[in-house]
Design an enzyme around this catalytic site. Structure first.
Site, PDB file in Angstrom:
ATOM      1  N   LYS A 127      -5.566   0.517  -9.603  1.00 46.04           N
ATOM      2  CA  LYS A 127      -6.209   0.262  -8.386  1.00 46.04           C
ATOM      3  C   LYS A 127      -5.881   1.349  -7.719  1.00 46.04           C
ATOM      4  CE  LYS A 127      -5.481  -2.271  -4.193  1.00 46.04           C
ATOM      5  NZ  LYS A 127      -5.755  -1.233  -3.344  1.00 46.04           N
ATOM      6  N   TYR A 173      -0.799   0.414  -9.435  1.00 47.04           N
ATOM      7  CA  TYR A 173      -1.541   0.475  -8.196  1.00 47.04           C
ATOM      8  C   TYR A 173      -0.919   1.833  -7.506  1.00 47.04           C
ATOM      9  CZ  TYR A 173      -2.226  -1.389  -3.257  1.00 47.04           C
ATOM     10  OH  TYR A 173      -2.504  -1.347  -1.859  1.00 47.04           O
ATOM     11  N   VAL A 226     -11.365  -2.742  -4.237  1.00 44.72           N
ATOM     12  CA  VAL A 226     -10.596  -3.753  -3.564  1.00 44.72           C
ATOM     13  C   VAL A 226     -10.907  -3.382  -2.074  1.00 44.72           C
ATOM     14  CG1 VAL A 226      -8.232  -4.367  -2.733  1.00 44.72           C
ATOM     15  CG2 VAL A 226      -8.690  -4.073  -5.005  1.00 44.72           C
TER      16      VAL A 226
END
Lengths: 307, 307, 307, 307
Positions: free
Chosen positions: B163, B136, B207
């Site tokens: 992400k 991330y 997301v």
């Protein structure tokens, strides 16, 4: 606890074994090393103490054990800074139960927040704290450089002092001036190189990472600064500047001084030098350089007793 | 869990009551709202979920309850990012026990660390993780913008995707290209405004914070992007850009979109809109503006069913 | 000049001999290379053109010569950005006399200024400009990331478009939306990797540094984007992303793409590749790598004609 | 010119009329005000002097006129920093012809450059300079914070000193230590608040913006620092800190102290207070506040003669 807090308050390294348990023998030796060196307080779980990297169990154990060993010989300050208010309060409560003397609070360090959000945070946090607290400015880690207005608000909310690790001496000198009519409010430098400037210009002390290694050097510089003995200040400062250009100057991580201090303590046989992730101890090559650098300080004689 | 992860994976808001306990009824309504909206997964305890601000007890309860309510209808990803490795592992273990599907790991967020330090951290952490993980990138909160080299190393250490909330689309497009020969490695945009760009250019999903409010809008945009229906993309993107210029544009804190999303969910009667320190919910004036803005979206009809 | 400006507008490299005089033969070859490649305009003295590094005499000579050679086949935009208002106006006047078509204005780049100070600056500058102007967002060099409000004010003061080199696509997409009712106001991407995103989402063109090397590649991508030919976009974008991961990826200076473009033009025999201080041309080793990378593009066939 | 340069070297404001011509009468009064105040040198065209904002004609006229008026009573340093090497050399040549004494060189300020690029730049520039030069660290405007290594290389290339406006006192103190064996190499603080720290710790002087207003205050503080008269230092420093918290503290632009200094000089009848774009003079309200603040200093008596 006598106010204002003054003098040398090392941000104590947290001695860790390879399995990440506390090195309790090392902790005892380290604390005695500091107290014999004449330091005036101990700051637990700060940036040098790798506080935010430790499990809460270890944080609590460190507080309990350090308080037990120190046994009120000097005040103990505990950093409770956390991304979570609840976790900050949990450590604060444990510090109180362990008979620590004061707490230290920097901005919660995940979200980038504004001065106003920090003030709002303090208004929620401060009334719940079981011990007096200092406000802590550490923008390189927290992303917020506290304004003088925020520090003033912290004082209104009960802060007994400020520890400034911003490196921004322009603001620091304005802070000293701002609070000069409140002689019980401690102005503490977070960067050891500014110790004498701080004292000569009206501040009260320093949270000096290097005092983990050479406590007496820093205590002597503090005393020389209080005595306005400029020649002695000059001599002692040279060693501190030399620490920056040698010990603290290996590699190019932002945490190189923290690594160096723990490595030096390991070499000196004071405590185990393992570090909590995301930091890690120096390898053989840097370790050897630290050993060489330490040797250079021995010959200067000031803190031979430390070694 | 089918790889690669694809589609709309909202960073779910954590519904909190005024006393900072979980709003369990709200949680249930929110999850049903998302699943009815057609989302493809749920991301717990991220930045929008205020993960780092919550007590560990609440974090664990949220994981348990969300897993129970979702009951495997969609995969659940749990953010375990923490300043402490031990605490990250504690949440990871709880996620595994709760039957979550994957973990998400950003750099530990107190010390400013280097790419090399992040890689070293992953080499320690990854082998201990009980579930697959995504790496991330969230530099505005963690102070480290992951390099492609670091992401590649994370993949070698087992990461099933990335992400990217950096906002740096130049690097993001290079990441898509870099991993195009690994079709099971998920490339997930962290910024909802880039959803269609991501899908059209070879990425897998988003997301999307705004999907908390309007899940169907984002699901439809995802589907239109997969179908390369440029006209439908154009229409749906307008609503998302409008969310940025209205809902997400109140005040000047860096967390204004997070506040807005929770506030909107409160107004829509989905869940309580209290926030954990250092964030706090909007006051009456901003709340009224959010209500007005929401009304403007209703009349566009796309997600009237959401409201 | 037809509004809005659209298409590929290379930020033309300034060909320099070793003695820092203009390489006039190279300039002629470069301009013909661009025009044969189908580009839609030429941007002089921008960041890629090393404008701020050149003497004013060279800046003026470049404008005169480029206008003469181009001879109105495509519009010429001249960057007048300067730390001094007077110097900016001096170049603007020369551009007008040379029959250039438009000017480009970024914030004066010595003092860090605020949005308000930039607006005040434009209110003084704009009425004195002898040609239409575009506003130019280039925060990595000017230290100010223009807000949408500032760009709107620039439009009120006469700006005919905006060139956005911020890399901040979130804001860029909001800009496109903001000005969609003003079809004559040009929204130009400053980063070539966003060319297709820009066109597909409603923008007008790109100031693409790489178009100095491969003009036809960028023109074809522009045309494919206008035609919404997603498959062709996909193929052409791959080459541009490959340019980023190869040609633009040598060393770690912030100006590595600028160095690479000039180096490539030298290798291709188009113009001399000397650079004005503080930049300098690549040494033998990097030059050889650039040559190798260029060779990889030849074999893809798309712009073999360019080579 | 005697080396090292020492003492108070104000970064002289450039007096401008409303039509942006030099205020020659004001210039004469300002220079006499400074020299009567006892300053030890004058720094032209620096950040406070708005150098980069002025036309080259005005820059040259200022140099000529200032050299004529000063007539070798104190050394004159001329800032030649420019985004263009040629323009820097043009001003350097004019400074030599006008009988100025030294030049000052910061990094070229458009491109973000590295330490290595700055060193390369100096290797090209230094041999062409017709006068001795100081290296100038001004990261807030130039985007590069000079390393000690770069400063050492500048010294090898002939630099006679360094002016440090970085605000980074940790590095500054290391610089003092680094060059202590070269007593002719001047270490000059760029921030007036560090004047006494600089002198007490081994540096040589300060380029103090506030010395434009109160030259005697700064000269007295310099002398007290040389004499190690700590009580006098304490008193005088209070006034300087007060300048920061009053005069320099209006509004929130990064250039507020520059605006305040020029405004004060206007109020004091010394010179016209117009400013070159992108700065602009304070409006009536801030002007009135500056007047009030100035009045507060009068009553302290130290520099009543200045007013």
């Amino acid at each position: 606890m006598k106010l204002p807090l003054t003098g040398i308050i090392p941000p104590m390294v947290t001695p860790l074994l390879e399995n990440m348990e506390l090195d309790l023998d090392g902790l005892e030796r380290l604390i005695e090393h500091l107290i014999e060196g004449g330091i005036h307080g101990i700051f637990l779980l700060g940036t040098n103490g790798e506080g935010p990297s430790l499990s809460y169990a270890i944080r609590k154990q460190l507080i309990s054990e350090a308080c037990r060993i120190v046994n009120k010989r000097v005040p103990i300050l505990v950093n409770i800074t956390d991304s979570s208010l609840d976790s900050a309060l949990e450590i604060a409560t444990h510090a109180k139960l362990s008979n620590a003397d004061a707490l230290v609070v920097a901005p919660p360090y995940y979200f980038p927040i504004s001065q106003q959000e920090m003030t709002d945070y303090l208004e929620v946090l401060a009334p719940q704290l079981p011990l007096p607290f200092l406000i802590y400015d550490m923008p390189s880690c927290t992303k917020l450089h506290l304004s003088i207005k925020t520090i003033k608000r912290a004082k209104e909310l009960g802060a007994i002092g400020v520890k400034d690790s911003s490196g921004d001496m322009t603001t620091f000198y304005q802070i000293i001036e701002e609070f000069k009519d409140f002689p019980e409010f401690s102005i503490i430098a977070g960067a050891e190189i500014f110790l004498s400037d701080t004292i000569l210009n009206g501040g009260h002390g320093a949270v000096a990472g290097g005092a983990n290694i050479f406590p007496r050097l820093f205590v002597e510089l503090y005393e020389a600064s209080c005595a306005k003995d400029l020649e002695k200040i000059r001599l002692l400062r040279q060693s501190i500047i030399k620490m920056h250009s040698t010990l603290y100057n290996l590699g190019n991580t932002s945490t190189k001084s923290i690594r160096a201090i723990k490595c030096a303590l390991g070499i000196m046989g004071i405590c185990s030098d393992h570090m909590a992730q995301p930091l890690s101890r120096y390898g053989a090559q840097n370790r050897e350089k630290i050993r060489e650098y330490l040797g250079q300080f021995e010959y200067e004689g000031y803190y031979k007793t430390s070694l």
